[in-house]
Design an enzyme around this catalytic site. Structure first.
Site, short mmCIF file in Angstrom:
data_model
loop_
_atom_site.label_atom_id
_atom_site.label_comp_id
_atom_site.label_asym_id
_atom_site.label_seq_id
_atom_site.Cartn_x
_atom_site.Cartn_y
_atom_site.Cartn_z
N ASP A 33 0.86 -1.19 0.00
CA ASP A 33 0.00 0.00 0.00
C ASP A 33 0.90 1.25 0.00
O ASP A 33 1.91 1.31 0.70
CB ASP A 33 -0.90 0.00 1.24
CG ASP A 33 -2.05 0.99 1.11
OD1 ASP A 33 -3.20 0.55 1.01
OD2 ASP A 33 -1.77 2.21 1.13
N ILE A 34 0.51 2.25 -0.76
CA ILE A 34 1.31 3.46 -0.89
C ILE A 34 1.32 4.27 0.41
O ILE A 34 2.26 5.04 0.66
CB ILE A 34 0.81 4.30 -2.10
CG1 ILE A 34 1.88 5.22 -2.63
CG2 ILE A 34 -0.46 5.06 -1.76
CD1 ILE A 34 1.56 5.83 -4.00
N ASN A 91 -12.64 -3.44 2.45
CA ASN A 91 -13.61 -2.36 2.60
C ASN A 91 -14.66 -2.48 1.50
O ASN A 91 -14.34 -2.84 0.36
CB ASN A 91 -12.91 -1.00 2.53
CG ASN A 91 -12.06 -0.74 3.75
OD1 ASN A 91 -12.46 -1.06 4.87
ND2 ASN A 91 -10.88 -0.16 3.56
N GLU A 99 -12.02 3.41 -1.09
CA GLU A 99 -11.61 4.49 -2.00
C GLU A 99 -11.50 4.02 -3.44
O GLU A 99 -11.79 4.78 -4.36
CB GLU A 99 -10.22 5.02 -1.58
CG GLU A 99 -10.21 5.86 -0.34
CD GLU A 99 -8.77 6.18 0.09
OE1 GLU A 99 -7.85 6.06 -0.75
OE2 GLU A 99 -8.60 6.55 1.25
N VAL A 100 -10.99 2.81 -3.60
CA VAL A 100 -10.70 2.33 -4.95
C VAL A 100 -11.76 1.29 -5.34
O VAL A 100 -11.89 0.26 -4.69
CB VAL A 100 -9.29 1.71 -5.02
CG1 VAL A 100 -9.00 1.22 -6.44
CG2 VAL A 100 -8.23 2.73 -4.59
N HIS A 104 -10.42 -5.49 -3.44
CA HIS A 104 -9.07 -5.77 -2.97
C HIS A 104 -9.10 -6.13 -1.49
O HIS A 104 -10.03 -5.76 -0.77
CB HIS A 104 -8.14 -4.56 -3.18
CG HIS A 104 -8.67 -3.30 -2.58
ND1 HIS A 104 -9.62 -2.52 -3.21
CD2 HIS A 104 -8.39 -2.66 -1.42
CE1 HIS A 104 -9.90 -1.46 -2.47
NE2 HIS A 104 -9.17 -1.53 -1.35
N HIS A 106 -6.71 -5.89 2.04
CA HIS A 106 -5.53 -5.36 2.73
C HIS A 106 -5.02 -6.45 3.68
O HIS A 106 -5.80 -6.98 4.47
CB HIS A 106 -5.89 -4.16 3.61
CG HIS A 106 -6.46 -2.98 2.90
ND1 HIS A 106 -5.78 -1.78 2.79
CD2 HIS A 106 -7.66 -2.77 2.29
CE1 HIS A 106 -6.55 -0.91 2.14
NE2 HIS A 106 -7.69 -1.48 1.84
#
Ligand code: 5GP
Length: 120
Positions: A33-34, A91, A99-100, A104, A106
């Site tokens: 993750d960025i 999420n 957000e995206v 996905h 995490h």
């Protein structure tokens, strides 16, 4: 919600935006993750075009679903957090602050993570 091919993970999967590939197979790609929230914070994304877990669970093939979750558990082991423990977060929707809009997971670990939810 229709899948938006311009989302950031779609662009990473197409190679338009760089990422540090930690794992890749036919079903999934994993990269850090960025904005890491823990010493280990890695994202695992399915290769297919799925907006959310609901979309993935309802429309992905059994092979894609198996392949994705096998990849997640493989990456957790590869990251060395299987013994110490980790948290898997997916999420979904506005209350989660997803957000995206590309499904996905995490993987968070590398320290004691405390209780499940931080104060909102
Ligand atoms: P979400 O809130 O949708 O579950 O999580 C999206 C995650 O993607 C966030 O934790 C965010 O830091 C991460 N992220 C957003 N843009 C990028 C990017 O360009 N590269 C990487 N590696 N992570 C990103």
């Amino acid at each position: 919600m229709a899948y938006d091919d311009s989302n950031i993970f779609a662009r990473i999967l197409r190679g338009e935006i760089p990422c540090k590939k930690l794992y890749e197979d036919d079903y999934a790609l994993a990269f850090p993750d960025i904005h890491p929230q823990a010493p280990t914070h890695v994202l695992v994304v399915p290769k297919g075009r799925y907006v959310s877990l609901a979309d993935f669970g309802a429309t992905a093939s059994p092979e894609e679903i198996t392949g994705f979750f096998r990849a997640v558990s493989h990456v957790a082991k590869q990251l060395g957090v299987e013994e110490s423990g980790y948290r898997l977060i997916c999420n979904a929707g506005p209350d989660s602050h997803q957000e995206v809009p590309h499904f996905h997971a995490h993987i968070l670990g590398g320290r004691a993570l405390g209780h499940l939810l931080a104060p909102g």
